[in-house]
Each structure stands twice: as structure tokens, then as C-alpha cells.
Design a protein around this motif. Structure first.
Motif, mmCIF file in Angstrom:
data_model
loop_
_atom_site.group_PDB
_atom_site.id
_atom_site.type_symbol
_atom_site.label_atom_id
_atom_site.label_comp_id
_atom_site.label_asym_id
_atom_site.label_seq_id
_atom_site.Cartn_x
_atom_site.Cartn_y
_atom_site.Cartn_z
ATOM 1 N N GLY A 52 -41.201 8.285 50.415
ATOM 2 C CA GLY A 52 -40.056 9.174 50.604
ATOM 3 C C GLY A 52 -38.776 8.451 50.236
ATOM 4 O O GLY A 52 -37.828 8.403 51.018
ATOM 5 N N ILE A 53 -38.747 7.898 49.027
ATOM 6 C CA ILE A 53 -37.594 7.107 48.581
ATOM 7 C C ILE A 53 -36.304 7.913 48.584
ATOM 8 O O ILE A 53 -35.218 7.358 48.694
ATOM 9 C CB ILE A 53 -37.849 6.473 47.198
ATOM 10 N N GLY A 54 -36.424 9.217 48.515
ATOM 11 C CA GLY A 54 -35.217 10.045 48.518
ATOM 12 C C GLY A 54 -34.298 9.665 47.375
ATOM 13 O O GLY A 54 -34.742 9.447 46.253
ATOM 14 N N THR A 55 -33.028 9.550 47.661
ATOM 15 C CA THR A 55 -32.060 9.212 46.615
ATOM 16 C C THR A 55 -31.830 7.709 46.508
ATOM 17 O O THR A 55 -31.000 7.258 45.736
ATOM 18 C CB THR A 55 -30.729 9.940 46.855
ATOM 19 N N GLY A 56 -32.558 6.929 47.321
ATOM 20 C CA GLY A 56 -32.550 5.481 47.154
ATOM 21 C C GLY A 56 -31.669 4.691 48.093
ATOM 22 O O GLY A 56 -31.470 3.498 47.902
ATOM 23 N N ARG A 57 -31.168 5.302 49.146
ATOM 24 C CA ARG A 57 -30.244 4.613 50.051
ATOM 25 C C ARG A 57 -30.852 3.349 50.642
ATOM 26 O O ARG A 57 -30.237 2.282 50.633
ATOM 27 C CB ARG A 57 -29.804 5.562 51.162
ATOM 28 N N ILE A 58 -32.065 3.430 51.139
ATOM 29 C CA ILE A 58 -32.705 2.254 51.730
ATOM 30 C C ILE A 58 -33.246 1.337 50.642
ATOM 31 O O ILE A 58 -33.161 0.109 50.757
ATOM 32 C CB ILE A 58 -33.801 2.677 52.727
ATOM 33 N N ALA A 59 -33.770 1.897 49.571
ATOM 34 C CA ALA A 59 -34.304 1.080 48.477
ATOM 35 C C ALA A 59 -33.250 0.133 47.922
ATOM 36 O O ALA A 59 -33.557 -1.005 47.553
ATOM 37 C CB ALA A 59 -34.842 1.979 47.366
ATOM 38 N N ALA A 60 -32.000 0.563 47.866
ATOM 39 C CA ALA A 60 -30.920 -0.287 47.356
ATOM 40 C C ALA A 60 -30.720 -1.520 48.230
ATOM 41 O O ALA A 60 -30.300 -2.573 47.741
ATOM 42 C CB ALA A 60 -29.618 0.506 47.263
ATOM 43 N N LYS A 61 -31.035 -1.407 49.516
ATOM 44 C CA LYS A 61 -30.893 -2.537 50.429
ATOM 45 C C LYS A 61 -32.088 -3.480 50.354
ATOM 46 O O LYS A 61 -31.964 -4.670 50.628
ATOM 47 C CB LYS A 61 -30.761 -2.026 51.868
ATOM 48 N N VAL A 62 -33.245 -2.956 49.998
ATOM 49 C CA VAL A 62 -34.489 -3.712 50.021
ATOM 50 C C VAL A 62 -34.803 -4.356 48.669
ATOM 51 O O VAL A 62 -35.258 -5.503 48.616
ATOM 52 C CB VAL A 62 -35.647 -2.792 50.473
ATOM 53 N N LEU A 69 -40.508 -2.918 44.087
ATOM 54 C CA LEU A 69 -40.445 -1.804 45.014
ATOM 55 C C LEU A 69 -40.986 -0.582 44.293
ATOM 56 O O LEU A 69 -40.510 -0.233 43.215
ATOM 57 C CB LEU A 69 -39.015 -1.559 45.484
ATOM 58 N N SER A 70 -41.999 0.042 44.867
ATOM 59 C CA SER A 70 -42.529 1.303 44.344
ATOM 60 C C SER A 70 -42.053 2.403 45.277
ATOM 61 O O SER A 70 -42.338 2.372 46.475
ATOM 62 C CB SER A 70 -44.054 1.281 44.303
ATOM 63 N N GLY A 71 -41.314 3.340 44.727
ATOM 64 C CA GLY A 71 -40.773 4.436 45.522
ATOM 65 C C GLY A 71 -41.431 5.739 45.129
ATOM 66 O O GLY A 71 -41.462 6.094 43.953
ATOM 67 N N ILE A 72 -41.963 6.445 46.101
ATOM 68 C CA ILE A 72 -42.626 7.720 45.842
ATOM 69 C C ILE A 72 -41.888 8.829 46.582
ATOM 70 O O ILE A 72 -41.442 8.641 47.715
ATOM 71 C CB ILE A 72 -44.121 7.665 46.240
ATOM 72 N N ASP A 73 -41.735 9.952 45.904
ATOM 73 C CA ASP A 73 -41.099 11.113 46.524
ATOM 74 C C ASP A 73 -41.679 12.366 45.888
ATOM 75 O O ASP A 73 -42.049 12.369 44.713
ATOM 76 C CB ASP A 73 -39.583 11.083 46.361
ATOM 77 N N ILE A 74 -41.714 13.426 46.653
ATOM 78 C CA ILE A 74 -42.329 14.674 46.205
ATOM 79 C C ILE A 74 -41.400 15.518 45.323
ATOM 80 O O ILE A 74 -41.849 16.360 44.572
ATOM 81 C CB ILE A 74 -42.814 15.478 47.437
ATOM 82 N N SER A 75 -40.107 15.271 45.386
ATOM 83 C CA SER A 75 -39.115 16.099 44.699
ATOM 84 C C SER A 75 -38.708 15.509 43.350
ATOM 85 O O SER A 75 -38.156 14.410 43.298
ATOM 86 C CB SER A 75 -37.878 16.240 45.586
ATOM 87 N N PRO A 76 -38.930 16.229 42.262
ATOM 88 C CA PRO A 76 -38.506 15.733 40.948
ATOM 89 C C PRO A 76 -36.999 15.480 40.862
ATOM 90 O O PRO A 76 -36.567 14.483 40.274
ATOM 91 C CB PRO A 76 -38.924 16.841 39.977
ATOM 92 N N ASN A 91 -36.582 -3.871 39.162
ATOM 93 C CA ASN A 91 -37.852 -4.090 39.847
ATOM 94 C C ASN A 91 -38.314 -2.867 40.647
ATOM 95 O O ASN A 91 -39.119 -2.986 41.560
ATOM 96 C CB ASN A 91 -37.741 -5.311 40.780
ATOM 97 N N ILE A 92 -37.823 -1.683 40.279
ATOM 98 C CA ILE A 92 -38.204 -0.470 40.998
ATOM 99 C C ILE A 92 -39.014 0.443 40.086
ATOM 100 O O ILE A 92 -38.618 0.725 38.959
ATOM 101 C CB ILE A 92 -36.972 0.290 41.541
ATOM 102 N N GLU A 93 -40.143 0.893 40.622
ATOM 103 C CA GLU A 93 -40.998 1.869 39.944
ATOM 104 C C GLU A 93 -40.868 3.179 40.704
ATOM 105 O O GLU A 93 -40.948 3.198 41.941
ATOM 106 C CB GLU A 93 -42.449 1.379 39.984
ATOM 107 N N PHE A 94 -40.655 4.277 40.001
ATOM 108 C CA PHE A 94 -40.484 5.586 40.623
ATOM 109 C C PHE A 94 -41.723 6.436 40.361
ATOM 110 O O PHE A 94 -42.183 6.525 39.224
ATOM 111 C CB PHE A 94 -39.252 6.296 40.054
ATOM 112 N N ILE A 95 -42.222 7.066 41.421
ATOM 113 C CA ILE A 95 -43.401 7.916 41.319
ATOM 114 C C ILE A 95 -43.058 9.264 41.925
ATOM 115 O O ILE A 95 -42.685 9.340 43.106
ATOM 116 C CB ILE A 95 -44.599 7.297 42.075
#
Length: 111
Positions: A52-62, A69-76, A91-95
Motif C-alpha cells: 500500500g505504497i500510496g503516493t510514497g510518503r513513507i517510502a520517501a523516508k525509508v 524498496l518494492s512498493g505495491i498498490d492496487i490503484s494505477p 532503488n524503488i520498484e513499483f508494482i
């Protein structure tokens, strides 16, 4: 309304926590700020799965503290916005998928 439509509409309405004003970001940091990131004990050899990477708020910190970092979210539309927000990270992969369709594959990858 289904889940994907709900999250796509949030993006259509420019509801993007990544771009919240500073006071709201400071408030949210009480739950997932530096203390949260520190508790993960990240190193540049670790991989992170952001469900549930969403728009990336937490991913930017991590992302700065891990190998990948592999981020998965259901919403295109949410994934598209996360790609925009996190474009500086290599280093981020989006799924774009429903995690429940893939969780066994992720678990097997951990073994």
C-alpha cells in the motif's frame, strides 16, 4: 464504488499525503516519522516491501536507508503519482496489483 475507484478518485481530487502542508506532515510524523524508520534497523543491504505504497510518503523516508524498496498498490493512479513523487530514488520498484494476489510469491521470496 470499488477500492481501486476510491483511491483513483482521491488522486483525481489531488488528495496526496506526500504533498501535505508542513503542519500536517509534522502531525503524521508522530506515527511514522524518524522513530518509526529507526525502529526498522535498516541497512543498505536490506530490502523493504511497502504494501500500500500510496503516493510514497513513507517510502520517501525509508528508501534512502535500504538496498531496494518494492512498493505495491492496487490503484494505477496512485502508483503513477508515487512514481512522480519518488522519481529521485533509483532503488524503488513499483508494482500495480492487489497484494492479496501476490503475497505467497513475496513470502516464498523471503525463504
Amino acid at each position: 464504488m470499488d477500492i481501486i475507484t476510491h483511491y483513483d478518485k482521491l488522486i483525481d481530487n489531488n488528495n496526496d499525503p506526500f504533498r501535505d502542508p508542513p503542519p500536517l506532515r509534522e502531525y503524521m510524523d508522530k506515527w511514522d516519522g524518524q522513530v518509526f524508520v529507526d525502529s526498522m534497523h535498516l541497512t543498505h543491504t536490506k530490502r523493504v516491501l511497502d504494501i500500500g505504497i500510496g503516493t510514497g510518503r513513507i517510502a520517501a523516508k525509508v528508501a534512502p536507508f535500504c538496498l531496494k524498496l518494492s512498493g505495491i498498490d492496487i490503484s494505477p493512479k496512485t502508483i503513477h503519482r508515487a512514481k512522480e513523487n519518488l522519481s529521485n530514488f533509483k532503488n524503488i520498484e513499483f508494482i500495480c496489483a492487489d497484494f492479496s494476489d501476490y503475497y505467497l510469491l513475496f513470502l516464498l521470496a523471503l525463504i
